[in-house]
Design an enzyme around this catalytic site. Structure first.
Site, PDB file in Angstrom:
ATOM      1  CG  HIS A 177      -2.207  -0.598   1.140  1.00 55.77           C
ATOM      2  ND1 HIS A 177      -2.904  -1.044   2.246  1.00 55.77           N
ATOM      3  CD2 HIS A 177      -2.998  -0.867   0.072  1.00 55.77           C
ATOM      4  CE1 HIS A 177      -4.056  -1.570   1.860  1.00 55.77           C
ATOM      5  NE2 HIS A 177      -4.136  -1.463   0.545  1.00 55.77           N
ATOM      6  CB  CYS A 271      -2.832   0.496   8.836  1.00 55.65           C
ATOM      7  SG  CYS A 271      -1.797   0.150   7.402  1.00 55.65           S
TER       8      CYS A 271
END
Length: 278
Positions: A177, A271
């Site tokens: 990511h 996150c």
């Protein structure tokens, strides 16, 4: 480079969304960090998550809580559920079936508030692959692809949010990511690990952000780039001590937190934290 006085950096109050790891587990492996044979201490994960939440509140930020749902062990990674800019929310559409149902929970949160929510057509994983730098070029979206989010989602986000989106290709599966390879530090600058990106994307980043803080591989592997910054205070994984030192030299104030349990799922501070931009 000399040490920049932290007083020159300005903190701005933010609003965040978090989801407690009440059902957190590593039941499947969809990134290189997940090991289904490694036990997870849910009680410790909850304590570490709570400390992160308390840290953000102590720094003057508002933290909203999204209730955890049974059967969604990765829901603690709230950043992946959507991406908001100026009151408009571009929803997530997860790549892996194990996480698809998380999108509905995030959608419900935004639809019950004063937000304009747009359902996505293209696969994207919210702030996992989108970062926003509001002071750069009138507001710039940095958009990652290569492992999770489809490049077509970048154009879709640009249309939905009315901000230019710069596509950046991720090439190292450990940094699956964008938010484990790059982060916005303030309204105009970023920190990133060049090795996570293609050569062409590295050139783009150098051109757009010549004053960026450059992280090395050790910083990135310590999940140091998976951080949250208010423009002055940078909340980051306590393992990333070398990156903390670099940020201090650049005039930021590192605020380390321990998230060893949540790291087992392939995530850290960012996150767990979605920024709400009304």
């Amino acid at each position: 480079m000399g040490i920049v006085n932290p007083e020159e950096r300005t903190a701005r109050g933010r609003a965040y969304l978090m989801c407690p790891p009440e059902h957190f587990a590593v039941e499947y492996a969809i990134n290189p960090w997940m090991d289904t044979s490694a036990p997870v201490d849910v009680e410790l994960a909850l304590k570490q998550w709570q400390l992160l939440r308390e840290t953000l509140v102590r720094l003057g930020h508002a933290v909203h809580v999204l209730p955890a749902e049974v059967g969604l062990p990765d829901m603690v990674y709230a950043a992946n559920g959507a991406f908001s800019v100026d009151g408009t929310v571009y929803g997530a559409r997860f790549r892996y079936p194990e996480r698809i149902a998380e999108a509905a929970a995030h959608r419900t949160f935004y639809l019950t508030g004063d937000w304009r929510f747009v359902e996505p057509v293209e696969i994207n994983e919210g702030e996992g692959d989108f970062a926003y730098v509001p002071g750069a070029y009138g507001g710039l979206i940095l958009a990652g692809y290569g492992f999770r989010t489809d490049p077509a989602a970048h154009a879709e986000a640009q249309e939905v949010l009315g901000r230019p989106a710069i596509s950046l290709r991720l090439v190292d599966p450990r940094f699956y990511h964008l938010d484990v390879a790059l982060a916005a530090l303030d309204d105009n600058n970023i920190v990133y690990y060049p090795g996570a990106f293609s050569d062409a994307s590295q050139r783009v980043l150098r051109q757009l952000f010549p004053s960026a803080v450059i992280a090395d591989e050790a910083d990135a592997l310590a999940f140091g780039l998976n951080l949250v910054s208010d423009g002055r205070n940078v909340v980051l994984n306590s393992e990333a001590s070398a990156l903390a030192a670099k940020l201090r030299v650049a005039g930021y104030t590192p605020v380390p937190v321990e998230l060893s349990e949540l790291k087992k799922g392939g995530g850290s501070v960012k996150c767990c934290v979605a920024e709400l931009r009304p």
